[in-house]
Every structure is written in structure tokens, then in C-alpha cells.
Design an enzyme around this catalytic site. Structure first.
Site, PDB file in Angstrom:
ATOM      1  N   ASN A 183       0.818  -1.214   0.000  1.00 56.78           N
ATOM      2  CA  ASN A 183       0.000   0.000   0.000  1.00 56.78           C
ATOM      3  C   ASN A 183       0.853   1.266   0.000  1.00 56.78           C
ATOM      4  O   ASN A 183       2.072   1.211  -0.079  1.00 56.78           O
ATOM      5  CB  ASN A 183      -0.936  -0.022   1.210  1.00 56.78           C
ATOM      6  CG  ASN A 183      -2.223  -0.739   0.891  1.00 56.78           C
ATOM      7  OD1 ASN A 183      -3.169  -0.136   0.418  1.00 56.78           O
ATOM      8  ND2 ASN A 183      -2.253  -2.042   1.130  1.00 56.78           N
TER       9      ASN A 183
ATOM     10  N   HIS B 159      21.319   0.632  14.227  1.00 58.28           N
ATOM     11  CA  HIS B 159      22.542   0.803  15.001  1.00 58.28           C
ATOM     12  C   HIS B 159      22.388   0.075  16.333  1.00 58.28           C
ATOM     13  O   HIS B 159      21.311   0.054  16.917  1.00 58.28           O
ATOM     14  CB  HIS B 159      22.833   2.282  15.252  1.00 58.28           C
ATOM     15  CG  HIS B 159      23.178   3.018  14.003  1.00 58.28           C
ATOM     16  ND1 HIS B 159      24.452   3.025  13.481  1.00 58.28           N
ATOM     17  CD2 HIS B 159      22.423   3.761  13.156  1.00 58.28           C
ATOM     18  CE1 HIS B 159      24.465   3.741  12.383  1.00 58.28           C
ATOM     19  NE2 HIS B 159      23.239   4.195  12.156  1.00 58.28           N
TER      20      HIS B 159
ATOM     21  N   ALA C 167      -2.340  -3.071  13.794  1.00 56.23           N
ATOM     22  CA  ALA C 167      -2.022  -1.669  13.513  1.00 56.23           C
ATOM     23  C   ALA C 167      -1.178  -1.076  14.638  1.00 56.23           C
ATOM     24  O   ALA C 167      -1.479  -1.267  15.819  1.00 56.23           O
ATOM     25  CB  ALA C 167      -3.300  -0.867  13.336  1.00 56.23           C
TER      26      ALA C 167
END
Length: 175
Positions: free
Chosen positions: A63, A93, A135
Site C-alpha cells: 500500500n 545501530h 495496527a
């Protein structure tokens, strides 16, 4: 060599995403060397880090406003749906390193995975077949097949049924 690499990234990230037809965009990505299966949907924009180290299977839907990082290697298998604003990273990192060491870790996303809106997948993670990332979740560890994970960091919140047979493919011709 650096100039050549910078040119390709500019084409991938700043020219192709402005083409208003996804079929032309996918054709250009493939023509420039990206490994993309058949009947994939690429909405726009998508931002790439090292697109030449990304493999995308068949019937995948990527998307809009997604970040795909190939620096450490990214494999997206068949029938995967990646919702808007998802970020998948394969490099970071080491926060405990005295010199802020750069590290990479391949991300593997198995078949029928759904990564929902605004989720983030961190380096070195494998997301098992049929899993769902809710989500806003941040995935820092492997996800078992058919598991639903959510939260920060992502934890198991449910199970998904195993009889999946869909092929995500959004036919938006001018997006």
C-alpha cells in the site's frame, strides 16, 4: 559507483513513485532489477533502501506510504498484504555499542501475512505464515505462524484461522 547508486535510488524513490499508474511503476521497478512476482500491487509512494536486495513474491499488495529496506535483505513471500504507513527495516545501530555500530538483519515475511497500518518490523525478524501484525505494532522478535501480534513491543494477542486462500491485488489503475 556511489554516484550510480545514488542515481538509482533517486529514480526508485523520487521519480517512479510519481507515475500515476501502478502497472507502469511495477514494470519500471522490474526493469531496473527489482525481484517482483506476478500480479502485485504497488500503490504510491513507496520508499526503498537498497531495492536490489528485496524479493517480493506473487499476489502481494504494498500500500501507500510504505518503507521497504533491503540493506540487510528482505524477502516477502506470496499473498502478503502490507497496509499503509508500514515500515520494514533490515538495518539499525546497536544502541549498546560504544561506536554506534551499524548492524543488519534479514527480514523474512512468509505467505499470507497481513501487516496492518502503521506497524513497524525491525531487523532480523521472521514473520510466520498467516500471521497478522496489528495496527501500530512494533515487531522486534519472530512471530509464529497464524499468530496475531499487537502492541509495543508486539506480543501475541490471538490466533488466526488456517484456511487462507486469498490473493491481495488492488486494481487501482491510477494510483
Amino acid at each position: 559507483m556511489k554516484l550510480f547508486k545514488d542515481f538509482y535510488l533517486a529514480v526508485f524513490n523520487f521519480l517512479i513513485p510519481h507515475i500515476p499508474n501502478q502497472f507502469i511503476r511495477v514494470f519500471l521497478y522490474k526493469s531496473l532489477g527489482m525481484k517482483i512476482g506476478v500480479k502485485c500491487t504497488f500503490l504510491r509512494p513507496i520508499f526503498f533502501y537498497n531495492p536490489f536486495n528485496i524479493t517480493i513474491g506473487n499476489h502481494c499488495a504494498i500500500n501507500d506510504n510504505v518503507v521497504l529496506d533491503g540493506r540487510g535483505g528482505l524477502v516477502i513471500n506470496d499473498n502478503v498484504n502490507i497496509s499503509p504507513y508500514v515500515k520494514i527495516y533490515t538495518a539499525e545501530h546497536d544502541l549498546n555499542s560504544p561506536d554506534f555500530k551499524y548492524v543488519e538483519g534479514e527480514v523474512i515475511i512468509e505467505e499470507y501475512v497481513w501487516i496492518s497500518t502503521n506497524a513497524m518490523v525491525m531487523p532480523g525478524v521472521k514473520i510466520g505464515e498467516g500471521a497478522v501484525v496489528a495496527a501500530g505494532a512494533v515487531v522486534t522478535k519472530n512471530v509464529d505462524p497464524y499468530t496475531i501480534v499487537g502492541g509495543i513491543p508486539a506480543k501475541k494477542i490471538g490466533e488466526r484461522k488456517r484456511n487462507l486462500a486469498y490473493n491481495p491485488n488492488f486494481k487501482k489503475y491510477f494510483h
